[in-house]
Scaffold this active site. Sequence first.
Site, PDB file in Angstrom:
ATOM      1  N   ASP A 113      37.012  33.757  45.177  1.00 39.70           N
ATOM      2  CA  ASP A 113      36.263  34.619  44.260  1.00 39.70           C
ATOM      3  C   ASP A 113      36.899  36.008  44.276  1.00 39.70           C
ATOM      4  O   ASP A 113      37.045  36.620  45.330  1.00 39.70           O
ATOM      5  CB  ASP A 113      34.799  34.700  44.717  1.00 39.70           C
ATOM      6  CG  ASP A 113      33.895  35.368  43.693  1.00 39.70           C
ATOM      7  OD1 ASP A 113      34.298  36.399  43.121  1.00 39.70           O
ATOM      8  OD2 ASP A 113      32.782  34.870  43.483  1.00 39.70           O
TER       9      ASP A 113
ATOM     10  N   HIS B 214      34.676  33.444  39.751  1.00 39.11           N
ATOM     11  CA  HIS B 214      33.558  34.232  40.254  1.00 39.11           C
ATOM     12  C   HIS B 214      32.258  33.458  40.112  1.00 39.11           C
ATOM     13  O   HIS B 214      31.874  33.084  39.004  1.00 39.11           O
ATOM     14  CB  HIS B 214      33.486  35.546  39.486  1.00 39.11           C
ATOM     15  CG  HIS B 214      32.423  36.472  39.961  1.00 39.11           C
ATOM     16  ND1 HIS B 214      32.162  36.689  41.297  1.00 39.11           N
ATOM     17  CD2 HIS B 214      31.539  37.248  39.277  1.00 39.11           C
ATOM     18  CE1 HIS B 214      31.178  37.562  41.410  1.00 39.11           C
ATOM     19  NE2 HIS B 214      30.770  37.908  40.206  1.00 39.11           N
TER      20      HIS B 214
ATOM     21  N   SER C 231      26.301  37.398  41.853  1.00 36.91           N
ATOM     22  CA  SER C 231      27.096  38.597  42.049  1.00 36.91           C
ATOM     23  C   SER C 231      26.216  39.746  42.538  1.00 36.91           C
ATOM     24  O   SER C 231      25.539  39.609  43.550  1.00 36.91           O
ATOM     25  CB  SER C 231      27.811  38.924  40.732  1.00 36.91           C
ATOM     26  OG  SER C 231      28.978  39.621  40.949  1.00 36.91           O
TER      27      SER C 231
END
Length: 531
Positions: free
Chosen positions: A472, A500, A240
């Site tokens: 995502d 995610h 991320s």
Amino acid sequence: MHTRRTLHRRTRTAATLLAAAALLVSGCSSGSTTSTTGSAKSAAKETATLAALPRATPAALTPYYEQKPKWRDCGAPGFQCATLKAPLDYADPSAGDIRLAVSRKKATGPGERLGSLLINPGGPGGSAIGYLQAYAGIGYPAEVRARYDMVAVDPRGVARSEPVECLDGPEMDTYTQTDVTPDDAKETDTLVAAYRRFAEGCGADAPKLLRHVSTVEAARDMDIVRAALGDEKLNYVGASYGTFLGATYAGLFPDRTGRLVLDGALDPSLSARQLNIEQTAGFDTAFTAFAKDCVRQSDCPLGGRNTGVEQVGENLKEFFAELDARPIPTGDTAGRRLTESLATTGVIAAMYDEGAWPRLRAALTAAMKKNDGAGLLALSDSYYERDAKGDYANLMFANAAVNCLDLPPAFTSPDQVRGALPDFEKASPVFGESFAWAALNCEYWPVGATGKPQRIEAKGAAPIVVVGTTRDPATPYRWAESLADQLSSARLLTYEGDGHTAYGRGSDCIDSAINTYLLRGTPPTNGKRCS
């Protein structure tokens, strides 16, 4: 930018729920109104490129690079901790130091040790050390842990590394309940006042530090950590926001870049307004997947088998509107009721991982049919990292501090937000309004942005694996495509699925490709797809 590790991983391992949707919590932007994929790509090609730093270490930084960590046992058995120093201001190393907390778990063997593997779970604001000790140090594939010393450093301003603090627990309770879909001038003023109080609290806590918590500075800190560990090159897995941190490192130090995995990638070439609106669309994609699954279940409170996705969204919006007018009880000892803002955050939290969908259905059923908001409040609290005592981790404080420094604000006035509402609501009829207003907060930040959108090419770097998940919510798949297009040595690895990030989430195809790369240095074929 804000990115969060998966919800199911927290419930499975008790790892800290790490911030991942912070684009919506602390939006930041150069102010471009570009919202279409094609025009965004055109803008990206015109964006400046991050320049590599000189290979020679400046004399003023030599003492930092020559540090030797003094390890001590800490946390769970097998983990060690140390403290390293970095300059507060790289432009003026004489201005003082910042202390960086580092933790490791040494390679267990068998097999030849491959060096250190740094990990970062996202945020900005997520504790890498917390993630290492709760999950990665015991949950990463055994063959990886056997060959690498697993290492984490909390970035400056985060958790154990001189954390930024802004509000106390009761103040944060008030802040998280603030209405982020204002209906009139009075409610707008209340929201702006909340953003101002939050920013003023951060500025009062650490006025000097607040100017030096950028991603570029955190990436430079990682190079000091690399040197202190005795590694010639940095091996790294970032998820991320951690992909932005890792890509920034590669752009600054391409010749020192080893095996990098960037999972759930961000696009560094986009303005914050572009990032916000594209993330809004990403959450809409995730909600669509949830809605289709929900109506197939017998316990879906938002519709039955013949209910369309659009109607599911309308039903949820109607529920949010009811909460806006009349918050419902939660049984919370602090007296909090479930407001529209808390309920929205609870739903968003469950979008990170399809494994949380049953929990979300149960929470929505309790709230909509039994007037019990406890389940959605618990999801919201997990997102904000609020514990049972009412204390908050510094996740959201660090998140805003980094985001507001990395890019100029998305909006400079409530009028600009109102003007952008049609684009945001088109991106997500369910979440668009709240995401747009949440992107206003950096306008009131006490420190001006030092960063800007930049392409990252990292010419000369070893192969870098960029991983994207097609549905995502927090880091849309297009961002992985864009980052892989920018990085000169990238290999794009795609997971066709929900949730995610992809590594360690159940795909043998993804895990095998990444493990092979980490252990043998052989990257997957560019464009490889897994499901």
